[in-house]
Write a protein that holds these residues in place. Sequence first.
Motif: not given
Length: 197
Positions: A93-94, A97-98, A123, A130, A133-134
Amino acid sequence: MNLSAAVVGEVVWVLGIVGWCIIRYPFERRAKRVPVVSNRRSGSEVLGLVSALGGLAIVPGFYVATGIPEAADYVPRWWVILIGGILFWVAMWVFRRTHKQLGRNWSITLEIRQQHELICAGPYSLVRHPMYTSFLLMGLSQAFLLPNWVAGMAGLIGFAVLFFLRVDKEERMMLEVFGPRYRAYMAKTKRIIPYLY
């Protein structure tokens, strides 16, 4: 059919990797159409990308396909596999979105594209990186999904090598391009973990 937790973990991992490829493909195709103004690719960046690919795809993929190294296996628990599945879903999801937020600015390497913009929404309003982050979440999920000390931990190691070889260079590049705007953005956000780091 009675599936073991290990098999379910492997299936979830494979589906997550397929999802990762499906998410990235259209953005990669679109990015090739946007001219690059500045490329900062270096040997250390290539090493980081190879490490991430090895840790998040090649080593675990080899394990899923062959079961090697079997000596590093441990008994999986259903609750651990469930946590791994949730983490992988959040990672994807991240990741999506990124990519969506970056749009035409996205690049697999350290590049500045024509009409590059500083993205601070979505994000990017929580963390500066991010995408990393993912990758961190992918590495964590892999450790939960694959009950093997080598294959499970390879993702976190690959991510760490990429992150520590590249993030400082990426931030220096953004400071050169966006100057005080990026410095102000840095003051308001953490690197990859909201409110912590």
